[in-house]
Design a protein around this motif. Structure first.
Motif, short mmCIF file in Angstrom:
data_model
loop_
_atom_site.label_atom_id
_atom_site.label_comp_id
_atom_site.label_asym_id
_atom_site.label_seq_id
_atom_site.Cartn_x
_atom_site.Cartn_y
_atom_site.Cartn_z
N GLN A 44 5.39 -3.12 5.13
CA GLN A 44 6.72 -3.69 5.01
C GLN A 44 6.78 -5.18 5.30
OE1 GLN A 44 9.54 -1.73 7.56
NE2 GLN A 44 8.56 -2.39 9.45
N GLY A 45 7.79 -5.80 4.72
CA GLY A 45 8.15 -7.18 5.00
C GLY A 45 9.41 -7.10 5.85
N ALA A 46 10.57 -7.14 5.18
CA ALA A 46 11.83 -6.91 5.88
C ALA A 46 11.88 -5.45 6.32
CB ALA A 46 13.00 -7.23 4.96
N HIS A 77 6.71 -5.39 1.53
CA HIS A 77 6.45 -6.82 1.35
C HIS A 77 6.20 -7.08 -0.13
CE1 HIS A 77 4.32 -10.63 1.54
NE2 HIS A 77 4.79 -10.78 2.77
N PRO A 106 14.76 -4.41 -4.05
CA PRO A 106 13.82 -4.18 -2.95
C PRO A 106 13.15 -2.80 -3.11
CG PRO A 106 15.92 -4.97 -2.11
CD PRO A 106 16.12 -4.66 -3.56
#
Length: 152
Positions: free
Chosen positions: A57-59, A64, A100
């Motif tokens: 993950q990013g956020a 990501h 996303p």
């Protein structure tokens, strides 16, 4: 020209070289890898599945974008090897992010060859959730089989 169905099925049973498990994208021996697995490869398109986790993950809650681009690159590479019997490397990968990409959900990956010109192979791929494309890529890949034959 696509491979005969029996050959394509045999190639779909093992990532890259038979028994090779160290690929970040599809290798089973990579704890933080993506673990992409092929579920269908007809002569026109390869379909794979993946479920990303917090390591990707990013956020919070979302993959990501670099990981998403890696998924697109991986599914294209698998498609070219399995559907066309060509070992290729990425020369260009143009990505478009439409929404996303959540972690913890089953994602469908689709890839196909759109053209071949000598060693150049043109491709397209998608990351889908519930049939909706969250990311897409168009790529140019270069066949490196000759390089591999001379490397060892």
């Amino acid at each position: 020209m696509p491979l005969p169905a029996t050959t394509a099925r045999r190639l779909a049973e093992a990532p890259h070289e038979p028994g090779y498990t160290a690929c970040f994208g599809c290798g089973s021996a990579m704890p933080a890898g993506l673990h992409v697995h092929v579920v269908d490869d007809d002569p026109e398109e390869l379909v794979a599945m993946v479920r990303l986790n917090t390591a990707h993950q990013g956020a919070p809650g979302f993959a990501h974008s670099g990981v998403v681009a890696t998924l697109l690159d991986e599914v294209i590479s698998l498609a070219l090897w399995r559907l066309l019997d060509r070992r290729c490397v990425t020369a260009r990968l143009e990505t478009a992010f439409h929404a996303p990409v959540p972690i913890g959900r089953d994602l469908e990956l689709r890839a196909r060859c759109t053209g071949v010109q000598g060693r150049k192979v043109y491709t397209r791929a998608q990351v889908l959730l519930g049939g909706t494309a969250h990311a897409e890529a168009a790529g140019l890949f270069i066949d490196v089989a000759e390089n591999l034959a001379h490397s060892g």
